[in-house]
Design an enzyme around this catalytic site. Structure first.
Site, PDB file in Angstrom:
ATOM      1  N   GLU A  54       0.811  -1.221   0.000  1.00  0.00           N
ATOM      2  CA  GLU A  54       0.000   0.000   0.000  1.00  0.00           C
ATOM      3  C   GLU A  54       0.846   1.274   0.000  1.00  0.00           C
ATOM      4  OE1 GLU A  54      -0.530  -2.587   1.982  1.00  0.00           O
ATOM      5  OE2 GLU A  54      -2.643  -3.178   1.917  1.00  0.00           O
ATOM      6  N   PHE A 116     -10.966  -6.929  14.293  1.00  0.00           N
ATOM      7  CA  PHE A 116      -9.940  -7.432  13.380  1.00  0.00           C
ATOM      8  C   PHE A 116      -9.632  -6.384  12.311  1.00  0.00           C
ATOM      9  CE2 PHE A 116      -8.916  -9.765   9.401  1.00  0.00           C
ATOM     10  CZ  PHE A 116      -7.661 -10.208   9.790  1.00  0.00           C
ATOM     11  N   GLN A 117      -8.375  -6.129  12.099  1.00  0.00           N
ATOM     12  CA  GLN A 117      -7.893  -5.123  11.130  1.00  0.00           C
ATOM     13  C   GLN A 117      -8.494  -3.740  11.386  1.00  0.00           C
ATOM     14  OE1 GLN A 117      -8.188  -6.832   7.098  1.00  0.00           O
ATOM     15  NE2 GLN A 117      -6.081  -7.556   7.354  1.00  0.00           N
ATOM     16  N   LYS A 166     -17.299  -0.220   6.594  1.00  0.00           N
ATOM     17  CA  LYS A 166     -17.853  -1.146   5.600  1.00  0.00           C
ATOM     18  C   LYS A 166     -19.367  -0.972   5.416  1.00  0.00           C
ATOM     19  CE  LYS A 166     -17.855  -5.934   4.118  1.00  0.00           C
ATOM     20  NZ  LYS A 166     -17.688  -7.341   4.468  1.00  0.00           N
ATOM     21  N   MET A 475      24.542   8.298   1.140  1.00  0.00           N
ATOM     22  CA  MET A 475      24.511   9.602   1.790  1.00  0.00           C
ATOM     23  C   MET A 475      24.902   9.471   3.265  1.00  0.00           C
ATOM     24  SD  MET A 475      24.201  12.759   1.271  1.00  0.00           S
ATOM     25  CE  MET A 475      23.111  13.502   0.043  1.00  0.00           C
TER      26      MET A 475
END
Lengths: 565, 163
Positions: A54, A116-117, A166, A475
């Site tokens: 993502e 959940f999640q 949802k 760097m």
């Protein structure tokens, strides 16, 4: 409100809103709570680009926005999907890039339940978004999406997140799309104050050592043309920041390169000896100003910016002009006259000749200097879009390419996100399919999002990843060399990956150049192939970015660091 | 230097978090913060007392204004403002000193709102210095608990800060 277009689910309404906002491409990754939305996407005309992480969706949306000027859109599921977007959102916030991020959320009845999640993504992203929403009523969804796009793309642009439980996406609503946005707490100032503009014009006329210091605001307000006109009219040299690259032609005689830590010596000298800084769409970042107290100590400062909070935040401003750069520069052009810069421009020419950007070619002949690759890419394809990761290669890409057009240099400025460039290049290529797009990368940065090779192959996005492979996190190694007695703690990554085989494993083209005379043919082959390509450029491993202002020093205390052979 | 900011915000969930988060993220100190609904039920008023010089105040004001849910920010100058704070003090007391405490309360036009065999609760309203003063006088008796609301303020006269 427009006429209702009938009943539909929240998910379908979301797609309808995206159509109305002119969105044709989104970047995302599905998940449990997003099933209704992905089902609605399945037979929509919107191109959904399936990334492999993502974070890449957020960076790709940003790359798309930077290349096109449109608002980038990404989507991720609840919990880990949403938290994986965070770096990309923070990056867009720091560089003021318009983006709308949609996240799935657990059903309303479960919010706060440690479901959940579940992650409180509006709480997490509060300090890194311009605004965010948790949709609590499906009927409000169209209005919220309208507001989200409006807020993201107007005023000082930035990311807006919309969190979608949802149940909101499955509920049936009567669809109305509002014609306009009514936000009593949000009225960005576009028109600059005329009195201030006249005052600025008067200062310019009397100035002997003017310098224009231009940044990302010039790009986002589409003001490059006005900036060029102003510079030529008042005869002032122009320095552009990392995010302002391309806002002024890099081949123009008044161009003096980038200011600050790895800027050109002459840009830094010019700022320090200036009597008038005309700052346009910049925020006086610490990488530009160095030691604040001694930054442009003898200069009056005119600051044009759309965000009033940037005025006098770091450096005390004498003439603030709040508003949109394009409109203000247009007005300023009416009143501005030539400055008294004849002697000054001679001095700047002298500095340019005396202290040019330069590097030393290897004595033995066939080693590859990283700066040389940038020059060769430029010669091979001058109108390419150059996207970068973060580190030494980024600075070389900023120093040596000399960008001519806005939106042709795309880089993570404020946040400095390694792993940004490759996914951002995917967005840039999809936004500008006719352009050749390079991701200038390091062997460190590339490994932070190399999984996106699967995306570019599956979606057939022919970007060219030019890995400047020096076997170090370069760097950091450079700072260890300079300030930590060459103790290379955890910065050596030599021989860890065969990038050609990695590319081939994903079905991309893998090329390698280990000698100077292999550089150009590899670039040409990559361009000709029309395929996603990784070029592994094995470069001099301890090359430093030069010149350099040490941290905390004044910007005229700038050092040459090139390695003598 | 302390400033009293009157901040009108959308009366929505999460707005207090946005405001408080901005203060902590940017390193500004809040001395007190009160929030409540206004005459318009869609708008809440936050009264924020903040410490800092003029530059800090300018940045705080601008950063507050950048929040989408913030409608208006006004720096209330003390000479043109009425300010009040309410405090409750639970003081140890018994028969021997009850009347002495009541006399102090009387002087401050405070009210006794609870009396028990070994304690009293005193309610006092006023500006900050008045509440500091009564606190000083009550302390020798033993303050068991105390709560202060933080400052609320309105501009004097017909002109408000909402329009």
């Amino acid at each position: 409100m427009t006429e209702s277009t009938g009943k539909m689910t929240g998910a379908r309404a979301l797609i309808e809103c995206l159509y109305r906002e002119g969105v044709d491409t989104i970047f995302g990754y599905p998940g449990g709570v997003l099933l209704p939305i992905y089902d609605a996407l399945y037979d929509s005309d919107i191109r959904h680009v399936l990334v492999r992480h993502e974070q890449a969706a957020a960076h790709a949306a940003e790359g798309y926005a930077r290349a096109t000027g449109k608002t980038g859109v990404c989507i991720a599921t609840s919990g880990p999907g949403a938290t994986n977007l965070v770096t990309g959102i923070a990056n867009a916030y720091m560089d003021s890039i318009p983006m709308v991020a949609f996240t799935g959320q657990v059903p309303s009845s479960l919010i706060g339940n440690d479901a959940f999640q579940e992650a409180n993504i509006t709480g997490i992203t509060m300090p890194i978004t311009k605004h965010n929403y948790l949709v609590q009523d499906a009927k409000e969804l169209p209005r919220i999406i309208k507001e989200a796009f409006h807020i993201a793309s107007t005023g000082r642009p930035g990311p807006v997140l919309v969190d979608l439980p949802k149940d909101i996406t499955t509920e049936e609503i009567e669809f109305y799309y509002p014609d306009k946005v009514e936000l009593r707490g949000y009225n960005p100032t576009y028109r600059g104050n005329l009195q201030q503009i006249k005052k600025a014009a008067a200062e310019i006329k009397n100035s002997e050592n003017p310098v224009i210091y231009a940044g990302g605001g010039v790009i986002s307000s589409d003001a490059a043309g006005e900036l060029k006109e102003l510079a030529e009219k008042i005869q002032a040299p122009v320095t552009t920041t990392l995010t302002g690259m391309g806002g002024f032609p890099g081949n123009h005689s008044l161009f003096i390169g980038m200011p600050g830590m790895h800027g050109s010596k002459y840009a830094n000298y010019a700022i320090q000896e200036s009597d008038l800084i005309i700052a346009v769409g910049v925020r006086f970042d610490d990488r530009v100003t160095g030691k604040l107290k001694s930054f442009a100590a003898n200069a009056k400062i005119i600051h044009i910016d759309i965000d009033p909070a940037e005025i006098s935040k770091n450096v005390k401003v004498d003439i603030p002009i709040v508003g949109d750069a394009k409109g203000i520069l247009t007005n300023l052009l009416k009143y501005a006259e030539k400055s008294q810069s004849e002697e000054w421009l001679k001095k700047i020419e002298y500095w340019k000749k005396q202290y040019p950007l330069h590097y030393i070619e290897p004595a033995t002949g066939d080693g590859i200097k990283p700066q040389y690759i940038i020059e060769q890419i430029k010669e091979a394809c001058e109108d390419a879009i150059i996207v970068t990761e973060v580190g030494q290669h980024q600075m070389w890409a900023a120093q040596y390419f000399r960008y001519k057009e806005p939106r042709t240099f795309i880089s993570s400025g404020g946040l400095g996100t390694m792993g940004y460039g490759f996914p951002a290049s995917i967005g840039a290529k999809l936004g500008k399919p006719d352009k050749v797009v390079f991701d200038i990368s390091g062997d460190g940065s590339f490994q932070m999002n190399s999984q996106e090779l699967a995306t570019v192959v599956q979606e057939n996005v022919p970007v060219i990843i030019a890995i400047f492979n020096n076997g170090y996190l370069g760097m950091v190694r450079q700072w260890q060399e300079l300030f930590f007695d060459r103790r290379y703690s955890s910065t050596c990554i030599q021989d860890s990956v065969d990038f050609v085989k990695l590319a081939e494993a994903y079905g991309a083209l893998g090329l390698r150049a280990t000698k100077r005379d292999e550089v150009r043919p590899a670039i040409e082959e990559a361009i000709k192939s029309g395929r996603p390509t990784v070029i592994d450029f094995v470069v001099e491993c301890e090359e430093n970015v030069s010149p350099m202002v040490p941290a905390g020093a004044a910007i005229n205390e700038i050092l040459d660091l090139e390695r003598k052979e | 230097m302390r400033h009293t900011l009157s901040v009108l915000v959308e009366n929505k969930h999460g707005v207090l978090t946005r405001v408080a988060g901005m203060f902590s993220r940017r390193g500004y100190n809040i001395d007190s913060l009160t929030v409540g609904v206004t005459e318009d039920p869609t708008i809440s008023r936050m009264t924020i007392v903040v410490r800092g010089d003029d530059d800090v105040l300018e940045q705080v004001t601008k950063q507050l204004n950048k929040l989408i849910d913030v409608i208006r920010v006004t720096d209330l100058k003390s000479e043109e403002t009425v300010e009040r704070e309410l405090a409750l003090f639970k003081v140890s007391s018994d028969v021997s000193n009850r009347s002495e405490i009541m006399q102090i309360a009387d002087i401050f036009r405070a009210r006794i709102i609870d009396v028990a065999p070994r304690s009293m609760i005193i309610e006092v309203t006023g500006d900050e210095s008045k509440i500091d003063a009564i606190e000083q006088l009550l302390r020798p008796f033993g303050i068991r608990e105390m709560v202060r609301t933080g400052k609320v303020a309105l501009r004097r006269g017909a002109k408000g800060v909402s329009s």
